[in-house]
Scaffold this active site. Sequence first.
Site, PDB file in Angstrom:
ATOM      1  N   ASP A 111     -10.066 -27.153  10.927  1.00 49.98           N
ATOM      2  CA  ASP A 111     -10.884 -27.619   9.569  1.00 49.98           C
ATOM      3  C   ASP A 111     -10.654 -26.478   8.749  1.00 49.98           C
ATOM      4  OD1 ASP A 111     -12.561 -27.872   7.512  1.00 49.98           O
ATOM      5  OD2 ASP A 111     -14.113 -29.447   8.646  1.00 49.98           O
ATOM      6  N   ASP A 134      -7.115 -35.525   0.004  1.00 48.79           N
ATOM      7  CA  ASP A 134      -7.584 -37.101   0.105  1.00 48.79           C
ATOM      8  C   ASP A 134      -8.689 -37.692  -1.175  1.00 48.79           C
ATOM      9  OD1 ASP A 134      -6.133 -37.719   2.756  1.00 48.79           O
ATOM     10  OD2 ASP A 134      -7.218 -35.985   3.241  1.00 48.79           O
ATOM     11  N   LYS A 138     -13.282 -44.663  -2.603  1.00 49.96           N
ATOM     12  CA  LYS A 138     -14.648 -45.389  -2.476  1.00 49.96           C
ATOM     13  C   LYS A 138     -16.020 -44.564  -3.030  1.00 49.96           C
ATOM     14  CE  LYS A 138     -13.268 -49.095   0.629  1.00 49.96           C
ATOM     15  NZ  LYS A 138     -13.209 -49.358   2.149  1.00 49.96           N
ATOM     16  N   ASP A 170      -2.924 -36.793  -7.934  1.00 51.34           N
ATOM     17  CA  ASP A 170      -2.346 -37.918  -8.773  1.00 51.34           C
ATOM     18  C   ASP A 170      -3.361 -38.945  -8.971  1.00 51.34           C
ATOM     19  OD1 ASP A 170      -2.645 -38.990  -5.974  1.00 51.34           O
ATOM     20  OD2 ASP A 170      -1.375 -40.358  -6.346  1.00 51.34           O
ATOM     21  N   THR A 207       5.779 -33.556  -3.636  1.00 49.87           N
ATOM     22  CA  THR A 207       5.612 -33.786  -2.248  1.00 49.87           C
ATOM     23  C   THR A 207       5.591 -35.175  -2.100  1.00 49.87           C
ATOM     24  OG1 THR A 207       3.238 -33.613  -2.254  1.00 49.87           O
ATOM     25  CG2 THR A 207       4.468 -31.877  -2.064  1.00 49.87           C
ATOM     26  N   PHE A 209       3.227 -37.296  -1.001  1.00 49.05           N
ATOM     27  CA  PHE A 209       2.226 -37.895  -1.750  1.00 49.05           C
ATOM     28  C   PHE A 209       2.142 -38.091  -3.035  1.00 49.05           C
ATOM     29  CE2 PHE A 209       0.519 -36.611   2.439  1.00 49.05           C
ATOM     30  CZ  PHE A 209      -0.436 -37.755   2.791  1.00 49.05           C
ATOM     31  N   GLU A 210       2.729 -37.177  -3.671  1.00 46.63           N
ATOM     32  CA  GLU A 210       3.084 -37.203  -5.163  1.00 46.63           C
ATOM     33  C   GLU A 210       3.908 -38.533  -5.428  1.00 46.63           C
ATOM     34  OE1 GLU A 210       3.910 -33.520  -6.716  1.00 46.63           O
ATOM     35  OE2 GLU A 210       3.669 -33.971  -9.099  1.00 46.63           O
TER      36      GLU A 210
END
Length: 228
Positions: A111, A134, A138, A170, A207, A209-210
Amino acid sequence: MQFDSKERQIRSFVLRKGKMTTGQRKAVEELLPKYAIDPVPDTLDFSSLFGNDNPVWLDIGFGNGESIIHAAQQHPDVNFLGIEVHLPGVGHLLIECEKLGLDNVRIIRNDAVDMMNKHMSDGCLDAVHVYFPDPWHKKRHHKRRIINPDFLALTASKLKQGGRLHYASDWEPYAIEVKELINQTPAFKNSQADGDFVDRPEWRPVTKFERRGQKLDHGSYDLIVHKI
Ligand SMILES: C[S@@+](CC[C@H](N)C(=O)[O-])C[C@H]1O[C@@H](n2cnc3c(N)ncnc32)[C@H](O)[C@@H]1O
């Protein structure tokens, strides 16, 4: 990788088992000892860990390591510390480090917040990169978002004066929240006079995720601020 579950209950990740390819598993077995800092010493001494006094850029939650792989090639005179919990991603980065001979990369599988809190001395970092963390969409999960006032105070303490915090996302609502939070943090000065987002700099590649965000018509939002 050991967590002290009593100390900090709310973490910014959930440990997923994740499927490992054969190559990633082999890389973890054979290469982790070469690139990983394990066990993590009480206080990380980057000069001895990297064997030089070059600047240290920390990449928090590097995913499969694309941003480190790109920047470590472009900036051989910078030391890159990547901290990630997701083992397949660690395996992917290890494979690339070995293939490309990247001797300016070290990895901690743990972590990142714990590592900064417990094992880094103040002013030891030249840059902290948090790319596509992340978003925890929610509302009841917002408390898991890694960027919060405590994290900003921690990052400010670990950065050298003039050191950079670079965040990219994003997810517009998260990006706006972080922009406001950072602009209200006296320890940081936004690189943009109007306190706004900035164009993606050369050291940050697009990347996975992008790209996923782009397919969903999300934008990309970079913030670069410096420790005053
Ligand atoms: C959405 S991914 C983004 C990966 C990468 N930065 C990119 O731009 O492609 C977020 C990553 O952060 C990692 N992560 C989240 N919180 C973390 C923490 N406190 N310490 C280390 N890794 C963390 C997760 O395991 C996940 O792989």
